[in-house]
Motif scaffolding. Sequence first.
Motif, PDB file in Angstrom:
ATOM      1  N   TRP A  41       0.866  -1.178   0.000  1.00  0.00           N
ATOM      2  CA  TRP A  41       0.000   0.000   0.000  1.00  0.00           C
ATOM      3  C   TRP A  41       0.901   1.227   0.000  1.00  0.00           C
ATOM      4  CZ3 TRP A  41      -3.636   1.304   4.728  1.00  0.00           C
ATOM      5  CH2 TRP A  41      -4.305   2.513   4.500  1.00  0.00           C
ATOM      6  N   TYR A  42       0.889   1.966  -1.113  1.00  0.00           N
ATOM      7  CA  TYR A  42       1.602   3.236  -1.219  1.00  0.00           C
ATOM      8  C   TYR A  42       0.652   4.316  -0.703  1.00  0.00           C
ATOM      9  CZ  TYR A  42       4.830   0.513  -4.070  1.00  0.00           C
ATOM     10  OH  TYR A  42       5.727  -0.437  -4.512  1.00  0.00           O
ATOM     11  N   SER A  43       0.839   4.733   0.542  1.00  0.00           N
ATOM     12  CA  SER A  43      -0.221   5.401   1.288  1.00  0.00           C
ATOM     13  C   SER A  43       0.042   6.871   1.573  1.00  0.00           C
ATOM     14  CB  SER A  43      -0.435   4.676   2.625  1.00  0.00           C
ATOM     15  OG  SER A  43      -1.351   5.373   3.439  1.00  0.00           O
ATOM     16  N   VAL A  44      -0.936   7.710   1.225  1.00  0.00           N
ATOM     17  CA  VAL A  44      -0.908   9.125   1.576  1.00  0.00           C
ATOM     18  C   VAL A  44      -1.138   9.308   3.073  1.00  0.00           C
ATOM     19  CG1 VAL A  44      -2.091  11.344   1.283  1.00  0.00           C
ATOM     20  CG2 VAL A  44      -1.639   9.897  -0.709  1.00  0.00           C
ATOM     21  N   ILE A  45      -2.189   8.705   3.592  1.00  0.00           N
ATOM     22  CA  ILE A  45      -2.560   8.948   4.988  1.00  0.00           C
ATOM     23  C   ILE A  45      -1.476   8.466   5.947  1.00  0.00           C
ATOM     24  CG2 ILE A  45      -3.888   6.822   5.223  1.00  0.00           C
ATOM     25  CD1 ILE A  45      -5.775   8.302   7.074  1.00  0.00           C
ATOM     26  N   ALA A  46      -0.744   7.420   5.559  1.00  0.00           N
ATOM     27  CA  ALA A  46       0.312   6.920   6.441  1.00  0.00           C
ATOM     28  C   ALA A  46       1.450   7.914   6.602  1.00  0.00           C
ATOM     29  CB  ALA A  46       0.855   5.594   5.921  1.00  0.00           C
ATOM     30  N   GLY A  47       1.561   8.869   5.685  1.00  0.00           N
ATOM     31  CA  GLY A  47       2.572   9.898   5.820  1.00  0.00           C
ATOM     32  C   GLY A  47       2.230  10.951   6.849  1.00  0.00           C
ATOM     33  N   LEU A  48       0.983  10.949   7.336  1.00  0.00           N
ATOM     34  CA  LEU A  48       0.557  11.926   8.341  1.00  0.00           C
ATOM     35  C   LEU A  48       0.011  11.249   9.592  1.00  0.00           C
ATOM     36  CD1 LEU A  48       0.278  14.985   8.816  1.00  0.00           C
ATOM     37  CD2 LEU A  48      -2.047  14.828   7.884  1.00  0.00           C
ATOM     38  N   PHE A  49      -0.843  10.245   9.394  1.00  0.00           N
ATOM     39  CA  PHE A  49      -1.460   9.501  10.504  1.00  0.00           C
ATOM     40  C   PHE A  49      -1.165   8.012  10.307  1.00  0.00           C
ATOM     41  CE2 PHE A  49      -4.490  13.112   9.724  1.00  0.00           C
ATOM     42  CZ  PHE A  49      -4.170  13.840  10.859  1.00  0.00           C
ATOM     43  N   PRO A  50       0.030   7.559  10.626  1.00  0.00           N
ATOM     44  CA  PRO A  50       0.425   6.199  10.236  1.00  0.00           C
ATOM     45  C   PRO A  50      -0.173   5.065  11.056  1.00  0.00           C
ATOM     46  CG  PRO A  50       2.190   7.286  11.445  1.00  0.00           C
ATOM     47  CD  PRO A  50       1.131   8.322  11.234  1.00  0.00           C
ATOM     48  N   GLN A  51      -0.675   5.329  12.262  1.00  0.00           N
ATOM     49  CA  GLN A  51      -1.051   4.208  13.131  1.00  0.00           C
ATOM     50  C   GLN A  51      -2.163   3.338  12.534  1.00  0.00           C
ATOM     51  OE1 GLN A  51      -0.575   7.323  14.222  1.00  0.00           O
ATOM     52  NE2 GLN A  51       1.052   7.170  15.753  1.00  0.00           N
ATOM     53  N   ILE A  52      -3.239   3.966  12.061  1.00  0.00           N
ATOM     54  CA  ILE A  52      -4.340   3.169  11.511  1.00  0.00           C
ATOM     55  C   ILE A  52      -3.921   2.443  10.228  1.00  0.00           C
ATOM     56  CG2 ILE A  52      -6.688   3.247  10.580  1.00  0.00           C
ATOM     57  CD1 ILE A  52      -7.302   5.474  12.550  1.00  0.00           C
ATOM     58  N   PRO A  53      -3.223   3.092   9.288  1.00  0.00           N
ATOM     59  CA  PRO A  53      -2.742   2.329   8.126  1.00  0.00           C
ATOM     60  C   PRO A  53      -1.852   1.151   8.491  1.00  0.00           C
ATOM     61  CG  PRO A  53      -2.626   4.665   7.681  1.00  0.00           C
ATOM     62  CD  PRO A  53      -2.993   4.533   9.128  1.00  0.00           C
ATOM     63  N   VAL A  54      -1.021   1.309   9.519  1.00  0.00           N
ATOM     64  CA  VAL A  54      -0.210   0.171   9.969  1.00  0.00           C
ATOM     65  C   VAL A  54      -1.121  -0.953  10.450  1.00  0.00           C
ATOM     66  CG1 VAL A  54       1.369  -0.627  11.771  1.00  0.00           C
ATOM     67  CG2 VAL A  54       1.878   1.478  10.525  1.00  0.00           C
ATOM     68  N   ALA A  55      -2.135  -0.612  11.220  1.00  0.00           N
ATOM     69  CA  ALA A  55      -3.063  -1.635  11.723  1.00  0.00           C
ATOM     70  C   ALA A  55      -3.811  -2.318  10.580  1.00  0.00           C
ATOM     71  CB  ALA A  55      -4.044  -1.004  12.708  1.00  0.00           C
ATOM     72  N   ILE A  56      -4.241  -1.544   9.585  1.00  0.00           N
ATOM     73  CA  ILE A  56      -4.922  -2.122   8.420  1.00  0.00           C
ATOM     74  C   ILE A  56      -3.998  -3.093   7.691  1.00  0.00           C
ATOM     75  CG2 ILE A  56      -5.858  -1.592   6.125  1.00  0.00           C
ATOM     76  CD1 ILE A  56      -6.890   1.070   7.324  1.00  0.00           C
ATOM     77  N   THR A  57      -2.767  -2.665   7.490  1.00  0.00           N
ATOM     78  CA  THR A  57      -1.807  -3.490   6.760  1.00  0.00           C
ATOM     79  C   THR A  57      -1.500  -4.779   7.505  1.00  0.00           C
ATOM     80  OG1 THR A  57      -0.820  -1.505   5.803  1.00  0.00           O
ATOM     81  CG2 THR A  57       0.486  -3.521   5.714  1.00  0.00           C
ATOM     82  N   ARG A  58      -1.286  -4.691   8.801  1.00  0.00           N
ATOM     83  CA  ARG A  58      -0.976  -5.905   9.571  1.00  0.00           C
ATOM     84  C   ARG A  58      -2.167  -6.858   9.603  1.00  0.00           C
ATOM     85  NH1 ARG A  58       3.057  -4.227   8.067  1.00  0.00           N
ATOM     86  NH2 ARG A  58       4.461  -2.882   9.239  1.00  0.00           N
ATOM     87  N   ALA A  59      -3.373  -6.305   9.718  1.00  0.00           N
ATOM     88  CA  ALA A  59      -4.561  -7.168   9.682  1.00  0.00           C
ATOM     89  C   ALA A  59      -4.642  -7.901   8.351  1.00  0.00           C
ATOM     90  CB  ALA A  59      -5.820  -6.334   9.919  1.00  0.00           C
ATOM     91  N   ALA A  60      -4.411  -7.177   7.258  1.00  0.00           N
ATOM     92  CA  ALA A  60      -4.458  -7.803   5.939  1.00  0.00           C
ATOM     93  C   ALA A  60      -3.380  -8.872   5.798  1.00  0.00           C
ATOM     94  CB  ALA A  60      -4.293  -6.743   4.852  1.00  0.00           C
ATOM     95  N   GLN A  61      -2.174  -8.578   6.267  1.00  0.00           N
ATOM     96  CA  GLN A  61      -1.086  -9.548   6.166  1.00  0.00           C
ATOM     97  C   GLN A  61      -1.356 -10.797   6.988  1.00  0.00           C
ATOM     98  OE1 GLN A  61       2.069  -6.870   7.377  1.00  0.00           O
ATOM     99  NE2 GLN A  61       2.876  -6.746   5.301  1.00  0.00           N
ATOM    100  N   ASN A  62      -2.127 -10.647   8.065  1.00  0.00           N
ATOM    101  CA  ASN A  62      -2.463 -11.786   8.921  1.00  0.00           C
ATOM    102  C   ASN A  62      -3.724 -12.510   8.465  1.00  0.00           C
ATOM    103  OD1 ASN A  62      -0.263 -11.364  10.631  1.00  0.00           O
ATOM    104  ND2 ASN A  62      -1.403  -9.916  11.912  1.00  0.00           N
ATOM    105  N   GLY A  63      -4.278 -12.084   7.348  1.00  0.00           N
ATOM    106  CA  GLY A  63      -5.463 -12.744   6.806  1.00  0.00           C
ATOM    107  C   GLY A  63      -6.761 -12.336   7.452  1.00  0.00           C
ATOM    108  N   ASN A  64      -6.745 -11.270   8.234  1.00  0.00           N
ATOM    109  CA  ASN A  64      -7.962 -10.812   8.912  1.00  0.00           C
ATOM    110  C   ASN A  64      -8.648  -9.768   8.030  1.00  0.00           C
ATOM    111  OD1 ASN A  64      -9.977  -9.896  10.638  1.00  0.00           O
ATOM    112  ND2 ASN A  64      -8.695 -10.168  12.459  1.00  0.00           N
ATOM    113  N   VAL A  65      -9.388 -10.257   7.055  1.00  0.00           N
ATOM    114  CA  VAL A  65     -10.032  -9.381   6.079  1.00  0.00           C
ATOM    115  C   VAL A  65     -11.048  -8.467   6.747  1.00  0.00           C
ATOM    116  CG1 VAL A  65     -11.483  -9.324   4.005  1.00  0.00           C
ATOM    117  CG2 VAL A  65      -9.685 -11.058   4.239  1.00  0.00           C
ATOM    118  N   ALA A  66     -11.845  -9.021   7.632  1.00  0.00           N
ATOM    119  CA  ALA A  66     -12.905  -8.235   8.277  1.00  0.00           C
ATOM    120  C   ALA A  66     -12.324  -7.070   9.070  1.00  0.00           C
ATOM    121  CB  ALA A  66     -13.746  -9.134   9.180  1.00  0.00           C
TER     122      ALA A  66
END
Length: 297
Positions: free
Chosen positions: A206-231
């Motif tokens: 994910w080449y992310s705009v929001i992560a350049g300002l508010f990175p915590q939630i994009p990190v959480a989204i990315t880790r959930a996706a990497q762990n297979g937690n789609v929901a």
Amino acid sequence: MFAGLSAFPLTPLNHNGVDERAFVRLIERSVSAGVDSIGTLGSTGSYAYLSRDERAKVARLAVEHADRVPVMVSIGATSTAEVLHLAEDAQQAGVSAVLLAPVSYQKLTADEVFTLYETVSRHLSVPMCVYDNPNTTHFEFSDDLYVRVAQLPHVASIKIPNLSADPQTTRARLEAIRGLLPAHITLGAAGDLAAATVLTQGGDVWYSVIAGLFPQIPVAITRAAQNGNVAEAQALSAGLEPLWVFFRKHGSVRVVAAAAELLGLASAPCLPLPLHALAGDERQQLAGVLDRLGLHA
């Protein structure tokens, strides 16, 4: 380098030019949040409005303050000669990769774009990400051109635009592209709004705009996706819908610039003229959204 979450920060400006202190603070926020890489001088980083010296300075600052997090720097410019100068500057700064969109004044042909990437690839010692960004370049890659460019040395990833938030549509598109390309080429989401879907349906990064300002939630989204937690990934992204409304209406750069100014992360104005961050009622509405979402400095 080309997997997980890549944070694309603003390049805040002030009356002296690049606001180095504000820029470094944005880099450090992303590093502290645990992003996988940093993409400086992207579209959100206003690369097209900055001088060569300013861009070289930003590249050096990013590498110096990234604390071993890989840094990718955009080298896009309207002439191939300038792109090569920028590539040299970026590599001398110690970047881990470069990002290249086919920037132009005259609309480019597919052969001209291929020649650009072919020429640049011969002058690189680091990997390159291909940026297909028709909203700004007014050039759209065909799948055939993806195939041609992906065969070049150093090409390692493609930043793909306009992927759908519909899971089936996105999975089919990613599988179609992946089937045409060498196995080492990673595929990434260019837009934040559909990124959770891209990451959970076969995308690599994910080449992310929001992560350049508010990175915590994009990190959480990315880790959930990497762990297979789609929901979980989709729910976290859906929770940002009030912010996505502003992105759809105004484009991301004006929104994140206004957010950075509102929260004191950048002085106002922080964009290069003639660009303006959100103002008036829309700026106040954005302030309310940031407050409700708990997005703070």
